[in-house]
Design an enzyme around this catalytic site. Structure first.
Site, PDB file in Angstrom:
ATOM      1  CB  ALA A  81      -0.872  -0.011   1.243  1.00 55.69           C
ATOM      2  CB  SER A 102       3.480 -13.044   1.573  1.00 53.59           C
ATOM      3  OG  SER A 102       3.233 -12.881   0.221  1.00 53.59           O
ATOM      4  NE  ARG A 166      29.595  17.071 -12.992  1.00 55.44           N
ATOM      5  CZ  ARG A 166      29.130  17.102 -14.224  1.00 55.44           C
ATOM      6  NH1 ARG A 166      28.365  16.160 -14.667  1.00 55.44           N
ATOM      7  NH2 ARG A 166      29.457  18.080 -15.031  1.00 55.44           N
ATOM      8  CG  HIS A 176      12.036   7.319   3.227  1.00 51.32           C
ATOM      9  ND1 HIS A 176      12.275   8.464   2.506  1.00 51.32           N
ATOM     10  CD2 HIS A 176      10.962   6.744   2.637  1.00 51.32           C
ATOM     11  CE1 HIS A 176      11.391   8.566   1.534  1.00 51.32           C
ATOM     12  NE2 HIS A 176      10.572   7.534   1.597  1.00 51.32           N
TER      13      HIS A 176
END
Ligand code: NAD
Length: 309
Positions: A81, A102, A166, A176
């Protein structure tokens, strides 16, 4: 020898399909295999992405199954989800734990030793779940961590200072999620401290941590989910996982004493190459960053404890 393969479990979804598209366009691997419980959707995504390669041959994108996974293949897990407007990543924990368990059981069935790159949120907790379920060594099971957040931060700094991203050396680290934090205080641009860089504006960067954290909520409000940025980030990580030289990203993996923390997963500067990942213990944190990291560790640990059986 067969083609180099990357699997995307959840490949029918927005993040999985966009990651597959970015991997194809960037030629990250020769064959991209999508797996998803929604068989119709995943067929459509694979066919559409594969058709993008008609003027650029050599990459195959197709639907496949777990039994095709070989040792050292890369398995990107995006299934589960996603956040709905108003939801935090931690709200997804129960549903996604069962899905990840799973999936990972099927990925490693028969004792296979692939690399597992977790993306499903809350990614720090789901990386912990995947590591424990797989029984694989910790250098083979890791998550995107704060790499997407760091991409957001570097893009914002680069845009504000008019430099190529960069040139920007700065991270978002930790969970996070809502307890993440930046290293903006000592960010460097072209190896110059950011405050001394021409055009630096104190006011512009005063609330950068909050701005980066809020960005996901703003995007979800406008278009329901985020996928282009994470898709490109995942393709960069997959490319790094195929090289013998190290790349460095703030991936999340299991801490075992690094920064004084154990049995928790957090985003920290991490070396990655074709042997897997390794947290860079030599990255020195300021006192403030250490405090922030401990706070993130507490948030992730509580979430892990909430789903322990
Ligand atoms: P989505 O709903 O578009 O796609 C999820 C896909 O997973 C669906 O196609 C669904 O059929 C599939 N799925 C569900 N259960 C499955 C199972 N058991 N086996 C195989 N496939 C299964 O959602 P999305 O927008 O693609 O987001 C996916 C996940 O990625 C979410 O958890 C989201 O929060 C996360 N995400 C993480 C980051 C990051 O930086 N780590 C960034 C963006 C999104």
């Amino acid at each position: 020898m067969g083609k180099q393969k990357a699997f995307v479990v959840g490949g029918g979804g927005m993040v999985g399909a966009t990651a597959a598209y970015a991997m194809a366009i960037n030629k990250a691997v020769e064959e991209i295999v999508l797996i998803d419980v929604n068989e119709q959707l995943v067929w459509g995504q694979a066919a559409d992405i594969n058709d993008a390669m008609g003027f650029d041959s050599g990459i195959l994108v197709r639907v496949g199954s777990y039994d095709e996974i070989d040792d050292n293949d890369i398995v990107v897990v995006t299934a589960g989800a996603a956040q709905q407007p108003g939801q935090t990543r931690l709200d997804l924990i129960g549903t996604n734990k069962a899905i990840v368990e799973s999936i990972v059981s099927q990925v490693v069935a028969g004792g296979k030793q692939p690399f597992i790159l977790m993306v499903t949120n809350p990614v720090d907790v789901m990386t912990y779940v995947a590591l424990k379920t797989s029984g694989l060594p910790k250098n083979r099971v890791f998550g995107s961590g704060t790499t997407l957040d760091t991409s957001r931060l570097r893009a914002a700094i680069a845009d504000s200072l008019g430099v190529h991203s960069r040139e920007v050396d700065a991270y978002i680290l930790g969970e996070h999620g809502d307890s993440s934090f930046s290293t903006i205080e000592r960010a460097r641009v072209g190896d110059i401290p950011i405050r001394q860089f021409p055009g630096f504006d104190e006011e512009r960067f005063a609330n950068i941590d909050q701005e980066i954290r809020d960005r996901v909520y703003r995007i979800i409000e406008t278009k329901k989910s985020t996928y282009y940025a994470i898709g490109q980030v995942l393709s960069k990580i997959v490319i790094a996982l195929r090289r013998s030289t190290y790349s460095i990203f703030p991936l999340c993996s299991l801490l075992e004493g690094e920064y004084g923390l154990s049995d928790v997963v957090l985003g920290l500067p991490t070396a990655i190459n074709n042997t897997g990942t390794q947290i860079l213990g030599g990255y020195e944190l300021t006192d403030g960053e250490r405090t922030n990291l401990s706070r993130s560790a507490e948030v992730v640990r509580q979430a892990i404890d909430s789903i322990r059986e």
